[in-house]
Design a protein around this motif. Sequence first.
Motif: not given
Length: 379
Positions: A4-5, A29, A197, A199, A324, A350
Amino acid sequence: MKAETIIVGAGIIGCSIAYHLARNGMTDVIVIDKGGIASGITGICPGGVRQQWGTKINCEMAKASVSFYQNINEELDPEYEIKYREVGYLYTFHSEDALTRYEAQHQLQLECGIPTQLLTPVEAKGIIPGLNTDSVLGASFCPTDGFADDAYHVTNSFADAAKRMGVRFINDELTDVHVQDRRITGVETVKRGRMDCEHLINAAGLGAKQIASLVGIDLPIVEETRRILYTNRVEERVLEPLLVSFEKGFAAKQLTDGTLYLSYLGPDQQHPYNSFSFQLRAAEVGIKLFPKLEELEFRSHVDGRYDSTPDHQVILGDVDGIEGYWQAVGMSGHGFMMAPAIGRAMAESMLNLSSTIDVSSLHFRRFANNQLVKEPSVV
């Protein structure tokens, strides 16, 4: 591989952001760093944490970070104890003009709940008995300022705490950023190729400018060199607080193991960083203020670099027009001491959480809007 990040940079800032994101529920992450955790400037940071600043935002972030460091072992549950020592920072003033200018900063610090004290020369000498006060007109001292001697251990403890919550750390080098319709979709790395991703957080320290250029951003960051000299070990505790004189261009501190470190901060072009004359200049200035240095030997030195912005303030937050993409860059020499507050602020932003500290003045758009927040107290 995807997440996701993705955070680029595993120094103290990237690791703090990863920890605070995971603590608030974002655990998918990945943190990328070509050298590994604390492999850059963070690893050689002296670990000072001070609250005596000249802007409200820095006072607030520093105060919040001190609170974190005071409880860091409960927060991070490190492999072994992190020693945060509240020994204070002591500033000396050698002119009426400097003393008058600092009085406004002192009032700001008090309004922010920071217990800074204005001292007479006699009171300053009571805190540092070896101080030569012949030219000192006054001083300031904050007893809750302090040090975490091992910045490498602190950074790894942030990373370990994040790992326990599911954050992944990989040694790799980012080579490109994928942007589609002004939205981050992934990155390209040397070892793993494409990684998707939603972000991307740029926390790459001295490499931040290059990362930003991959998404078409020109960061107003320049590198500034700082050289720290280290002496032989001294059993006697002779300099507990960090001693700073902005006017003399000097700073010094005794570490836990007895070693003293010091630096000359003045803009003297006759004493460049690659010259032995720098050491002589540091000794010359330092001995006048703290004569005990004349008895010591300079054994080694370390050169560090600041990633400095025009107003010597960090750049935090998203970037207008690129969905993002996030930045925590331009630490300007105070990344370690602000890291807990910066990590928390980035996570809150965020995740759309209520802000503990309003960091909107540190957004990237301040440069385009000519709304710089100039910090006067940079060491």
